[in-house]
Design a protein around this motif. Structure first.
Motif, mmCIF file in Angstrom:
data_model
loop_
_atom_site.group_PDB
_atom_site.id
_atom_site.type_symbol
_atom_site.label_atom_id
_atom_site.label_comp_id
_atom_site.label_asym_id
_atom_site.label_seq_id
_atom_site.Cartn_x
_atom_site.Cartn_y
_atom_site.Cartn_z
ATOM 1 N N LYS A 83 -46.874 -2.905 -88.586
ATOM 2 C CA LYS A 83 -48.004 -1.951 -87.920
ATOM 3 C C LYS A 83 -48.655 -1.924 -87.128
ATOM 4 C CE LYS A 83 -46.522 -1.052 -93.318
ATOM 5 N NZ LYS A 83 -47.040 -0.897 -94.329
ATOM 6 N N VAL A 84 -49.197 -1.028 -86.577
ATOM 7 C CA VAL A 84 -50.046 -1.392 -85.564
ATOM 8 C C VAL A 84 -51.169 -0.471 -86.383
ATOM 9 C CG1 VAL A 84 -51.175 -0.714 -83.134
ATOM 10 C CG2 VAL A 84 -48.237 -1.862 -84.152
ATOM 11 N N GLY A 85 -52.278 -1.083 -86.137
ATOM 12 C CA GLY A 85 -53.845 0.320 -86.851
ATOM 13 C C GLY A 85 -54.681 0.020 -85.998
ATOM 14 N N LEU A 86 -55.674 0.368 -86.160
ATOM 15 C CA LEU A 86 -57.005 0.784 -85.565
ATOM 16 C C LEU A 86 -58.003 0.664 -87.329
ATOM 17 C CD1 LEU A 86 -56.789 3.266 -83.211
ATOM 18 C CD2 LEU A 86 -56.638 1.166 -82.854
ATOM 19 N N ARG A 87 -59.769 -0.295 -86.294
ATOM 20 C CA ARG A 87 -60.097 -0.295 -87.586
ATOM 21 C C ARG A 87 -60.478 1.084 -88.380
ATOM 22 N NH1 ARG A 87 -64.000 -5.047 -86.334
ATOM 23 N NH2 ARG A 87 -62.810 -6.328 -87.132
ATOM 24 N N SER A 88 -61.029 2.138 -87.735
ATOM 25 C CA SER A 88 -61.528 2.975 -88.392
ATOM 26 C C SER A 88 -59.944 3.782 -88.867
ATOM 27 C CB SER A 88 -62.041 3.707 -87.437
ATOM 28 O OG SER A 88 -61.272 3.900 -85.510
ATOM 29 N N THR A 89 -59.308 4.077 -88.446
ATOM 30 C CA THR A 89 -58.669 4.937 -88.931
ATOM 31 C C THR A 89 -57.357 4.620 -89.631
ATOM 32 O OG1 THR A 89 -56.728 4.654 -86.966
ATOM 33 C CG2 THR A 89 -58.510 6.349 -86.716
ATOM 34 N N GLY A 90 -56.961 3.245 -89.767
ATOM 35 C CA GLY A 90 -55.909 1.973 -90.662
ATOM 36 C C GLY A 90 -54.435 2.172 -89.379
ATOM 37 N N ASN A 91 -53.411 1.802 -90.168
ATOM 38 C CA ASN A 91 -52.440 1.863 -89.861
ATOM 39 C C ASN A 91 -52.131 3.825 -88.976
ATOM 40 O OD1 ASN A 91 -51.462 -0.694 -90.006
ATOM 41 N ND2 ASN A 91 -50.912 -0.246 -92.628
ATOM 42 N N ILE A 92 -51.258 3.268 -87.949
ATOM 43 C CA ILE A 92 -51.039 4.554 -87.039
ATOM 44 C C ILE A 92 -49.782 4.423 -86.293
ATOM 45 C CG2 ILE A 92 -54.023 4.974 -86.392
ATOM 46 C CD1 ILE A 92 -52.725 4.240 -83.792
ATOM 47 N N ALA A 93 -48.612 3.328 -86.229
ATOM 48 C CA ALA A 93 -47.602 3.155 -85.817
ATOM 49 C C ALA A 93 -47.234 1.391 -86.290
ATOM 50 C CB ALA A 93 -48.073 3.416 -84.723
ATOM 51 N N THR A 94 -45.546 1.745 -85.712
ATOM 52 C CA THR A 94 -44.814 0.676 -86.070
ATOM 53 C C THR A 94 -43.769 0.750 -85.069
ATOM 54 O OG1 THR A 94 -44.604 1.435 -88.736
ATOM 55 C CG2 THR A 94 -42.662 0.660 -88.354
ATOM 56 N N VAL A 95 -43.604 -0.733 -84.818
ATOM 57 C CA VAL A 95 -42.980 -1.252 -83.258
ATOM 58 C C VAL A 95 -41.710 -1.751 -84.121
ATOM 59 C CG1 VAL A 95 -45.464 -0.335 -81.800
ATOM 60 C CG2 VAL A 95 -44.789 -3.103 -82.815
ATOM 61 N N HIS A 96 -40.725 -2.604 -83.517
ATOM 62 C CA HIS A 96 -39.755 -3.612 -84.017
ATOM 63 C C HIS A 96 -39.718 -4.209 -82.499
ATOM 64 C CE1 HIS A 96 -39.116 -0.291 -86.562
ATOM 65 N NE2 HIS A 96 -38.923 -1.374 -87.907
ATOM 66 N N GLN A 97 -39.886 -5.496 -82.944
ATOM 67 C CA GLN A 97 -39.125 -6.546 -81.472
ATOM 68 C C GLN A 97 -38.629 -7.638 -81.541
ATOM 69 O OE1 GLN A 97 -40.689 -9.546 -81.443
ATOM 70 N NE2 GLN A 97 -42.420 -9.227 -82.824
ATOM 71 N N LEU A 98 -38.000 -8.017 -80.955
ATOM 72 C CA LEU A 98 -37.041 -9.399 -80.837
ATOM 73 C C LEU A 98 -37.423 -10.273 -79.449
ATOM 74 C CD1 LEU A 98 -33.256 -8.125 -80.756
ATOM 75 C CD2 LEU A 98 -34.780 -9.383 -83.100
ATOM 76 N N PRO A 99 -38.197 -11.553 -79.853
ATOM 77 C CA PRO A 99 -38.357 -12.188 -78.946
ATOM 78 C C PRO A 99 -37.857 -13.623 -78.564
ATOM 79 C CG PRO A 99 -39.032 -12.358 -81.446
ATOM 80 C CD PRO A 99 -38.313 -11.799 -81.308
#
Length: 210
Positions: A83-99
């Motif tokens: 989950k990706v967020g900003l301190r002022s808005t909370g979570n704004i997106a979801t990303v998936h990754q393979l490393p």
């Protein structure tokens, strides 16, 4: 007769020595892999840096021992979801990754030791997919989320403990250099934010030697 009894008693008290890694061995490890991002990003629309959440998935490693002390290992896993967020808005997106990560390793001890500490260094490739803004992000006018795939170095330290000739326990920690550009549109205007994820990965699991 007496000597035979002594040998038998010693065999019962002292278990048979378990041989550890040696040239030509191939083994698989599986367990829990916790990805903990440590990086940050450039300022996002004046709202501060991206925050990226931790995530735990099934981790798998495949190792071939080129010599008694040098191994080559490939890291794989089920897709990580952050989950990706900003301190002022909370979570704004979801990303998936393979490393997927390829390592050259050095094992310090000879194969008479059940404990096998090691270090490794190599290269990481991280691919991002299925990246979406959630309702909070969309309501803020954010659309078209994309992340650039990343190449970077990686390092690790770990230890195996040989339980039997085939089974082992493993604990290890990894560091991965992951940098990406996060691209999206804000109110129709294109944005590109340089972002460092740079996760520490903690792995705990078991392995099987063939």
């Amino acid at each position: 007769m007496k000597a035979r009894k002594i040998v038998l008693a010693m065999a019962l008290v002292f278990p048979a020595i378990v041989s550890a890694h040696q040239a030509g061995d191939f083994f698989i490890r599986g367990g829990a892999a916790l990805v903990r991002p440590t990086g940050n990003s450039d300022n996002v629309l004046g709202l501060g840096s991206f925050n990226v959440s931790n995530n735990t998935q099934l981790g798998l490693t495949f190792t071939y021992m080129a010599t008694d002390h040098i191994g080559v290992e490939l890291l794989a896993a089920t897709p990580f979801r952050h989950k990706v967020g900003l301190r002022s808005t909370g979570n704004i997106a979801t990303v998936h990754q393979l490393p997927p990560t390829l390592m050259a390793q050095y094992y310090f001890l000879d194969n008479s030791s059940a404990f096998q500490p090691y270090v490794g260094a190599g290269i990481n490739y991280t691919t991002f997919f299925d990246n979406k803004f959630n309702d909070t992000g969309r309501q803020a006018g954010l659309t078209d989320l994309r992340l650039k795939d990343s190449w970077g170095y990686a390092a690790q330290a770990g230890v195996d403990y040989q339980l039997t000739d085939h089974w082992m326990l493993n604990a290890s920690v990894w560091y991965m250099d992951i940098k990406t550009k996060v691209r999206f549109k804000a109110a129709g205007e294109s944005q590109s934010i340089d972002t460092k994820i740079n996760p520490v990965v903690f792995f705990l699991g078991a392995g099987y030697r063939f």
